[in-house]
Design an enzyme around this catalytic site. Sequence first.
Site, PDB file in Angstrom:
ATOM      1  N   SER A  15      27.534 -19.603 -25.319  1.00 49.38           N
ATOM      2  CA  SER A  15      28.378 -19.466 -24.139  1.00 49.38           C
ATOM      3  C   SER A  15      27.679 -18.615 -23.075  1.00 49.38           C
ATOM      4  CB  SER A  15      29.706 -18.815 -24.581  1.00 49.38           C
ATOM      5  OG  SER A  15      30.152 -17.842 -23.677  1.00 49.38           O
TER       6      SER A  15
HETATM    7  N1  LIG Z   1      36.030 -16.815 -16.040  1.00 51.06           N
HETATM    8  C1  LIG Z   1      35.407 -16.540 -17.303  1.00 51.06           C
HETATM    9  C2  LIG Z   1      35.052 -17.879 -17.942  1.00 51.06           C
HETATM   10  C3  LIG Z   1      34.645 -17.771 -19.388  1.00 51.06           C
HETATM   11  C4  LIG Z   1      34.459 -19.146 -20.005  1.00 51.06           C
HETATM   12  O1  LIG Z   1      34.675 -20.166 -19.353  1.00 51.06           O
HETATM   13  N2  LIG Z   1      34.070 -19.166 -21.275  1.00 51.06           N
HETATM   14  C5  LIG Z   1      33.943 -20.418 -21.963  1.00 51.06           C
HETATM   15  C6  LIG Z   1      32.754 -20.411 -22.879  1.00 51.06           C
HETATM   16  S1  LIG Z   1      31.263 -20.289 -21.900  1.00 51.06           S
HETATM   17  C7  LIG Z   1      35.205 -20.646 -22.778  1.00 51.06           C
HETATM   18  O2  LIG Z   1      35.290 -20.223 -23.905  1.00 51.06           O
HETATM   19  N3  LIG Z   1      36.188 -21.273 -22.163  1.00 51.06           N
HETATM   20  C8  LIG Z   1      37.460 -21.529 -22.748  1.00 51.06           C
HETATM   21  C9  LIG Z   1      38.477 -21.837 -21.690  1.00 51.06           C
HETATM   22  O3  LIG Z   1      38.143 -21.770 -20.491  1.00 51.06           O
HETATM   23  O4  LIG Z   1      39.623 -22.143 -22.041  1.00 51.06           O
HETATM   24  C10 LIG Z   1      34.166 -15.645 -17.102  1.00 51.06           C
HETATM   25  O5  LIG Z   1      33.801 -15.392 -15.947  1.00 51.06           O
HETATM   26  O6  LIG Z   1      33.609 -15.160 -18.076  1.00 51.06           O
END
Ligand SMILES: N[C@@H](CCC(=O)N[C@@H](CS)C(=O)NCC(=O)O)C(=O)O
Length: 219
Positions: A15
């Site tokens: 991720s």
């Molecule tokens: N807005 C968050 C996004 C984090 C994200 O999208 N993580 C992904 C993995 S890279 C995830 O697990 N997403 C699950 C989801 O959006 O429901 C950040 O800036 O960290």
Amino acid sequence: MAPRAKIVCYFDIVSPYSYIGVKLLNRYKTLWNNVDVELEPVFLAGIMSGSKNQPPATVAAKGSYMAQDLDLVSATTGIPYSFPSQFPIMTVSVMRLLIVIKKHAADKYDQCIEKDEYWARDHDIAQKDILLAALAPILGTSKVEEYFQMTSEKDIKQQLIDNTNKALDVGAFGAPTFIVQKAGSDEEKMFFGSDRFELMSTFLGVPYPGLAFKNKSKL
Ligand SMILES: N[C@@H](CCC(=O)N[C@@H](CS)C(=O)NCC(=O)O)C(=O)O
């Protein structure tokens, strides 16, 4: 001794936001003297299936938004980043290896996690040789081989499953997921994403130095 707050970060290096989140947390912890930090490897695919979620990049519009978003996060934080040519990759052996390193070479664990092989150098760390070559300068060639052998041990495999289940139990549906506990209190809260540090700071009552923060002495 004064009570200390605690942040547990569940991450998987597949991720990109975990890669960013871990690096930011390691920066902020230099400023937050009364906060203990625990970085816990998980298997993101297990969190996705256990929470009945889908990886965001499976929705085309989210995938292209993420690519632009991460470029800007990198420019703002100074964290090197470039979308790899192979994505996603199978990180299960990487995460098991980090569990071994946490157990047997704790003093080098942060340094190993901080490597930017995959998210800045396009090195496919799912390949054993590439992974071992990345960590050999930190751990030494024979130790890194020895630790890699241990990734097939039952208790190491089980630890990754246990960490993943622990994250699911506290409500995780993605990564990075942070469980933040106030100092001297049982009060804790889950935060999802590498962009929640300002809110974590409010919750803990510690300063928020901003995304561009790199070094305490430069504040
Ligand atoms: N807005 C968050 C996004 C984090 C994200 O999208 N993580 C992904 C993995 S890279 C995830 O697990 N997403 C699950 C989801 O959006 O429901 C950040 O800036 O960290």
